[in-house]
Write a protein that holds these residues in place. Structure first.
Motif, PDB file in Angstrom:
ATOM      1  N   VAL A 105      -9.300  67.197 -46.446  1.00  0.00           N
ATOM      2  CA  VAL A 105     -10.203  66.698 -45.401  1.00  0.00           C
ATOM      3  C   VAL A 105      -9.429  65.896 -44.354  1.00  0.00           C
ATOM      4  N   LEU A 106      -8.387  65.184 -44.776  1.00  0.00           N
ATOM      5  CA  LEU A 106      -7.619  64.415 -43.794  1.00  0.00           C
ATOM      6  C   LEU A 106      -6.763  65.328 -42.912  1.00  0.00           C
ATOM      7  N   SER A 107      -6.373  66.488 -43.465  1.00  0.00           N
ATOM      8  CA  SER A 107      -5.655  67.454 -42.617  1.00  0.00           C
ATOM      9  C   SER A 107      -6.597  67.985 -41.548  1.00  0.00           C
ATOM     10  N   GLU A 108      -7.861  68.189 -41.925  1.00  0.00           N
ATOM     11  CA  GLU A 108      -8.853  68.654 -40.934  1.00  0.00           C
ATOM     12  C   GLU A 108      -8.992  67.629 -39.804  1.00  0.00           C
ATOM     13  N   ALA A 109      -9.031  66.340 -40.177  1.00  0.00           N
ATOM     14  CA  ALA A 109      -9.150  65.283 -39.156  1.00  0.00           C
ATOM     15  C   ALA A 109      -7.919  65.291 -38.263  1.00  0.00           C
ATOM     16  N   LYS A 110      -6.769  65.464 -38.882  1.00  0.00           N
ATOM     17  CA  LYS A 110      -5.506  65.480 -38.107  1.00  0.00           C
ATOM     18  C   LYS A 110      -5.488  66.643 -37.123  1.00  0.00           C
ATOM     19  N   GLN A 111      -5.922  67.812 -37.624  1.00  0.00           N
ATOM     20  CA  GLN A 111      -5.950  68.995 -36.742  1.00  0.00           C
ATOM     21  C   GLN A 111      -6.904  68.793 -35.575  1.00  0.00           C
ATOM     22  N   ALA A 112      -7.982  68.044 -35.843  1.00  0.00           N
ATOM     23  CA  ALA A 112      -8.957  67.788 -34.771  1.00  0.00           C
ATOM     24  C   ALA A 112      -8.472  66.669 -33.853  1.00  0.00           C
ATOM     25  N   GLY A 113      -7.333  66.073 -34.193  1.00  0.00           N
ATOM     26  CA  GLY A 113      -6.766  65.013 -33.344  1.00  0.00           C
ATOM     27  C   GLY A 113      -7.499  63.687 -33.484  1.00  0.00           C
ATOM     28  N   ILE A 114      -8.181  63.473 -34.619  1.00  0.00           N
ATOM     29  CA  ILE A 114      -8.910  62.205 -34.792  1.00  0.00           C
ATOM     30  C   ILE A 114      -8.105  61.291 -35.733  1.00  0.00           C
ATOM     31  N   PRO A 115      -7.690  60.137 -35.232  1.00  0.00           N
ATOM     32  CA  PRO A 115      -6.896  59.250 -36.082  1.00  0.00           C
ATOM     33  C   PRO A 115      -7.731  58.618 -37.202  1.00  0.00           C
ATOM     34  N   VAL A 116      -7.087  58.368 -38.331  1.00  0.00           N
ATOM     35  CA  VAL A 116      -7.783  57.826 -39.502  1.00  0.00           C
ATOM     36  C   VAL A 116      -7.171  56.476 -39.886  1.00  0.00           C
ATOM     37  N   ILE A 117      -8.053  55.505 -40.138  1.00  0.00           N
ATOM     38  CA  ILE A 117      -7.611  54.207 -40.669  1.00  0.00           C
ATOM     39  C   ILE A 117      -8.150  54.088 -42.091  1.00  0.00           C
ATOM     40  N   LEU A 118      -7.281  53.794 -43.039  1.00  0.00           N
ATOM     41  CA  LEU A 118      -7.742  53.523 -44.401  1.00  0.00           C
ATOM     42  C   LEU A 118      -8.065  52.043 -44.468  1.00  0.00           C
ATOM     43  N   MET A 119      -9.283  51.750 -44.907  1.00  0.00           N
ATOM     44  CA  MET A 119      -9.700  50.355 -44.987  1.00  0.00           C
ATOM     45  C   MET A 119      -9.942  50.017 -46.452  1.00  0.00           C
ATOM     46  N   ASP A 120      -9.401  48.932 -46.915  1.00  0.00           N
ATOM     47  CA  ASP A 120      -9.607  48.395 -48.262  1.00  0.00           C
ATOM     48  C   ASP A 120      -8.779  49.092 -49.346  1.00  0.00           C
ATOM     49  N   ARG A 121      -8.879  50.419 -49.490  1.00  0.00           N
ATOM     50  CA  ARG A 121      -8.140  51.096 -50.554  1.00  0.00           C
ATOM     51  C   ARG A 121      -7.184  52.151 -49.992  1.00  0.00           C
TER      52      ARG A 121
END
Ligand code: GYE
Length: 325
Positions: A105-121
């Protein structure tokens, strides 16, 4: 069929949020940043305070917040992240319930160009580029603090041998793994300490009660000298059971907990708990600061840990700085 309604519902929620959560900035401009936030559940006071912190910080920043609560289910978090991608939010923030299983799922976000922040864990992955930044506690340091307190306490008591029952948080979550690891790295090689059992309490008060009941059946109150519990909710549950079952034996037990919610700090002040290792839920402002930097095209620091400490029966507990959240 139901599935198709979910995105529609989320869009409505988004419209509602952007319409009434102050998206209009002071200068009259419309804020254009929308943050998709997948919260993992509502299992503890820590989690509830964390959700409030995120909501308030987003509001103060003038960002739209699309929040989905996964009720402790990884599949629901994956679904939520997919909907955020479908809506092309500007940034995805999420608190992963466990460490593994996020690469797709995070690869999908990356491909869509949406940055991800992991919060807490944290997550376990071979590919660090799947997330831009991590904001959350240093759980290993928390475990070390718990261990260091116990060593100090054993020294002060002149204890020769202490039997420890450990009540763990959600299996394979970062706080569970690292609070255990940090603790063991401090006490593991010291012959005065034996961990007689480590049980899974899933960070829930009800499970903390259940675990304590089982531990008492197995070892009896006289067979346990220390309870090390990975969060306050489970500790407070365990305490309820202990005090009802054998109040006298409980008085001599050393109880160590993590989080620092008000009820646990009050229990420390009342002499019912010996040490509270702090873990702050107030991560919202740091997350929104990162969102601001990222949307301005800056490269944020990869890891940010808030400053934390511990309170214990070695401290002056009348000090106003000793307070819970
Ligand atoms: O300690 C616990 C919550 O991940 C730090 O999760 C968080 C932990 C916290 O349920 O109370």
């Amino acid at each position: 069929m139901r599935k198709r309604f979910v995105p529609v519902l989320m869009l409505l929620v988004l419209l509602l949020l952007t319409g009434c959560s102050g998206k209009q900035e002071p200068g009259g401009e419309t804020a254009s940043v929308v943050v998709g936030f997948s919260q993992l559940g509502a299992e503890s006071s820590w989690r509830i305070a964390n959700t409030v912190s995120m909501e308030q910080a987003a509001k103060e920043a003038g960002y739209g917040l699309m929040m989905e609560n996964a009720n402790q289910k990884q599949e629901k978090q994956i679904d939520a992240i997919r909907s955020f991608i479908a809506y092309r939010v500007d940034v995805i923030v999420f608190s992963p319930i466990v460490e593994t299983g996020w690469d797709n799922v995070l690869s999908e976000a990356k491909q869509a160009g949406i940055p991800v922040i992991l919060m807490d864990r944290m997550i376990e992955t071979q590919d660090d580029s799947l997330y831009k930044a991590y904001v959350g506690a240093d759980f290993y340091a928390e475990g070390v603090r718990a261990g260091e307190y116990l060593v100090r306490k054993a020294d002060a008591l002149g204890a020769e041998h202490l039997r420890i029952a450990e009540i763990c948080g959600t299996t394979d979550s970062t706080p569970m793994r690292d609070r255990h690891r940090g603790f063991m790295d401090v006490i593991g090689k010291d012959a005065r300490f034996t961990v007689i059992d480590s049980v899974d309490g899933d960070f829930l008060q009800s499970k903390g009660e259940e675990c304590m009941r089982e531990l008492l059946e197995k070892y009896g109150a006289d067979g346990i000298d220390v309870v090390y519990s990975h969060n306050d909710a489970m500790t407070l549950g365990a305490l309820n059971v202990l005090e009802k079952t054998d109040a006298a034996a409980t008085k001599n037990m050393i109880i160590i907990t993590v989080d620092g919610e008000k009820d646990a700090v009050d229990a420390l002040k009342a002499g019912r708990i010996n040490c509270v290792v702090q873990c702050t839920p107030h991560l919202g402002p740091s997350v929104m600061k990162l969102v601001r930097e990222m949307t301005a095209g800056k490269e944020p620091p990869k890891v940010y840990h808030p400053e934390e400490g511990a309170f214990s029966d070695f401290d002056d507990l009348t000090d106003p700085a000793v307070e819970g959240f």
